[in-house]
Design a protein around this motif. Structure first.
Motif, mmCIF file in Angstrom:
data_model
loop_
_atom_site.group_PDB
_atom_site.id
_atom_site.type_symbol
_atom_site.label_atom_id
_atom_site.label_comp_id
_atom_site.label_asym_id
_atom_site.label_seq_id
_atom_site.Cartn_x
_atom_site.Cartn_y
_atom_site.Cartn_z
ATOM 1 N N SER A 1 -0.538 24.804 -6.211
ATOM 2 C CA SER A 1 -0.834 25.506 -4.968
ATOM 3 C C SER A 1 -2.307 25.916 -4.940
ATOM 4 N N GLY A 2 -2.661 26.842 -4.041
ATOM 5 C CA GLY A 2 -4.023 27.312 -3.909
ATOM 6 C C GLY A 2 -4.616 26.959 -2.562
ATOM 7 N N SER A 3 -5.650 27.693 -2.158
ATOM 8 C CA SER A 3 -6.228 27.531 -0.821
ATOM 9 C C SER A 3 -6.819 26.146 -0.592
ATOM 10 N N VAL A 4 -7.464 25.571 -1.600
ATOM 11 C CA VAL A 4 -8.030 24.227 -1.443
ATOM 12 C C VAL A 4 -6.938 23.163 -1.585
ATOM 13 N N THR A 5 -5.987 23.401 -2.464
ATOM 14 C CA THR A 5 -4.861 22.455 -2.606
ATOM 15 C C THR A 5 -4.133 22.285 -1.283
ATOM 16 N N ASP A 6 -3.957 23.382 -0.532
ATOM 17 C CA ASP A 6 -3.287 23.293 0.767
ATOM 18 C C ASP A 6 -4.025 22.327 1.698
ATOM 19 N N LYS A 7 -5.356 22.357 1.662
ATOM 20 C CA LYS A 7 -6.148 21.459 2.507
ATOM 21 C C LYS A 7 -6.017 20.009 2.039
ATOM 22 N N VAL A 8 -6.033 19.808 0.732
ATOM 23 C CA VAL A 8 -5.891 18.454 0.179
ATOM 24 C C VAL A 8 -4.535 17.872 0.567
ATOM 25 N N ARG A 9 -3.491 18.671 0.469
ATOM 26 C CA ARG A 9 -2.151 18.184 0.842
ATOM 27 C C ARG A 9 -2.110 17.782 2.320
ATOM 28 N N LYS A 10 -2.740 18.556 3.166
ATOM 29 C CA LYS A 10 -2.757 18.236 4.596
ATOM 30 C C LYS A 10 -3.457 16.898 4.827
ATOM 31 N N ILE A 11 -4.608 16.711 4.183
ATOM 32 C CA ILE A 11 -5.365 15.460 4.323
ATOM 33 C C ILE A 11 -4.541 14.271 3.835
ATOM 34 N N LEU A 12 -3.914 14.407 2.680
ATOM 35 C CA LEU A 12 -3.165 13.297 2.096
ATOM 36 C C LEU A 12 -1.875 13.022 2.861
ATOM 37 N N ASP A 13 -1.270 14.059 3.423
ATOM 38 C CA ASP A 13 -0.099 13.833 4.274
ATOM 39 C C ASP A 13 -0.495 13.017 5.498
ATOM 40 N N TYR A 14 -1.668 13.285 6.042
ATOM 41 C CA TYR A 14 -2.165 12.501 7.170
ATOM 42 C C TYR A 14 -2.460 11.060 6.763
ATOM 43 N N SER A 15 -2.785 10.840 5.493
ATOM 44 C CA SER A 15 -3.108 9.484 5.037
ATOM 45 C C SER A 15 -1.881 8.581 4.982
ATOM 46 N N GLY A 16 -0.708 9.184 4.866
ATOM 47 C CA GLY A 16 0.523 8.398 4.775
ATOM 48 C C GLY A 16 0.792 7.822 3.404
ATOM 49 N N VAL B 1 0.832 -1.203 0.000
ATOM 50 C CA VAL B 1 0.000 0.000 0.000
ATOM 51 C C VAL B 1 0.862 1.247 0.000
ATOM 52 N N GLN B 2 1.933 1.250 0.814
ATOM 53 C CA GLN B 2 2.797 2.405 0.887
ATOM 54 C C GLN B 2 3.490 2.658 -0.443
ATOM 55 N N ALA B 3 3.808 1.595 -1.164
ATOM 56 C CA ALA B 3 4.511 1.741 -2.429
ATOM 57 C C ALA B 3 3.575 2.152 -3.561
ATOM 58 N N GLN B 4 2.278 1.927 -3.379
ATOM 59 C CA GLN B 4 1.312 2.228 -4.425
ATOM 60 C C GLN B 4 0.975 3.715 -4.390
ATOM 61 N N ILE C 1 -6.269 1.804 0.148
ATOM 62 C CA ILE C 1 -6.073 3.213 -0.167
ATOM 63 C C ILE C 1 -7.295 4.020 0.256
ATOM 64 N N ILE C 2 -8.482 3.477 0.018
ATOM 65 C CA ILE C 2 -9.707 4.156 0.439
ATOM 66 C C ILE C 2 -9.683 4.393 1.952
ATOM 67 N N GLU C 3 -9.275 3.380 2.698
ATOM 68 C CA GLU C 3 -9.245 3.499 4.151
ATOM 69 C C GLU C 3 -8.213 4.525 4.609
ATOM 70 N N LYS C 4 -7.060 4.566 3.949
ATOM 71 C CA LYS C 4 -6.023 5.527 4.330
ATOM 72 C C LYS C 4 -6.463 6.967 4.041
ATOM 73 N N VAL C 5 -7.092 7.183 2.891
ATOM 74 C CA VAL C 5 -7.608 8.521 2.594
ATOM 75 C C VAL C 5 -8.707 8.886 3.586
ATOM 76 N N SER C 6 -9.569 7.931 3.910
ATOM 77 C CA SER C 6 -10.645 8.164 4.879
ATOM 78 C C SER C 6 -10.081 8.550 6.245
ATOM 79 N N ALA C 7 -9.027 7.853 6.659
ATOM 80 C CA ALA C 7 -8.416 8.143 7.957
ATOM 81 C C ALA C 7 -7.798 9.538 7.964
ATOM 82 N N GLY C 8 -7.123 9.904 6.868
ATOM 83 C CA GLY C 8 -6.546 11.233 6.766
ATOM 84 C C GLY C 8 -7.609 12.317 6.780
#
Length: 235
Positions: free
Chosen positions: A40-55, A17-20, A219-226
């Motif tokens: 970049s952009g105001s919404v992109t910043d939020k998406v990056r934060k969420i996905l960084d939390y997803s691992g 999963v981490q490699a995918q 992947i769905i679960e990781k995005v959900s967790a983030g």
């Protein structure tokens, strides 16, 4: 040996999963999503934060809206943003909403254009520029508008604005926040435009992320967790 086998299997699944890599696709929609390196952009910043939390490993790519939407509809492990959640789109994605408040989308015309755009009935008698497969396109088609008759299809909003100022179309539908930025990019003034009918209000235009329906459950679960972790921070 039997003791280590389950641990080995768990490790292999986790590493897979981490490699995918998650493919993240979007469009240039300032000020929410801006075509810079990196995106970049105001919404992109939020998406990056969420996905960084997803691992998850991910990369954000900018395409015309129709291409991004097609990728989200046809490929697994593709995350699309910003997208409005509608009944037509509902079954095709795993949804993460909202990631940003909604926007107001109005019709606009040149001040010197005498055509009426204050109602749907009146707007059927003008030529409106829309982006292929976006919410305005879908909504107006549902209201009986016809491509090539009262709808002119293009790849992005800035093309539509150029057509408007060149007199090739009568009106465009744009979010108020985006209109100011796009006019500045093109060197036009907002005072040259007149606002008409409101097509969509914030209650139905909240920014969402949408993950393609055939995506890997891990992947769905990781995005959900983030997303859950990010939502908790907003409270």
């Amino acid at each position: 040996m039997n003791y280590f086998l389950p641990l080995l299997i768990i490790c292999q699944l986790s590493c897979a999963v981490q490699a995918q890599q998650l493919e993240v696709v979007t469009e240039h929609w300032p000020p929410f999503i801006v075509d810079t390196q990196p995106v970049s952009g105001s919404v992109t910043d939020k998406v990056r934060k969420i996905l960084d939390y997803s691992g998850l490993d991910y990369q954000i790519k900018l395409y015309p809206w129709a291409r991004s939407y097609h990728l989200g509809m046809t490929k697994p492990n593709v995350l699309l943003y910003s997208i409005f959640r509608t009944s037509v789109r509902e079954a095709n994605f795993h949804w993460f909403c909202p990631i940003n408040e909604g926007v107001t989308i109005n019709l606009y015309k040149l001040k010197g254009n005498s055509r009426n755009i204050d109602s749907l009935a009146a707007a059927r008698n003008v030529l409106i520029g829309v982006m292929r497969d976006d919410h305005n396109h879908s909504y107006l088609m549902q209201q009986g508008f016809i491509e090539g008759v009262n709808l002119d299809i293009s790849a992005d909003e800035q093309i539509n604005l150029r057509k408007l100022f060149n007199g090739r179309i009568d009106a465009v539908g744009l979010a108020r926040e985006s209109l100011t930025h796009r006019l500045a990019i093109l060197g036009y003034a907002k005072e040259q435009l007149v606002k008409g009918l409101t097509l969509h209000r914030p209650a139905v235009t909240k920014h969402c992320m949408a993950l393609s329906s055939g995506s890997d459950p891990a992947i769905i679960e990781k995005v959900s967790a983030g997303f859950r972790r990010w939502l908790n921070e907003q409270e």
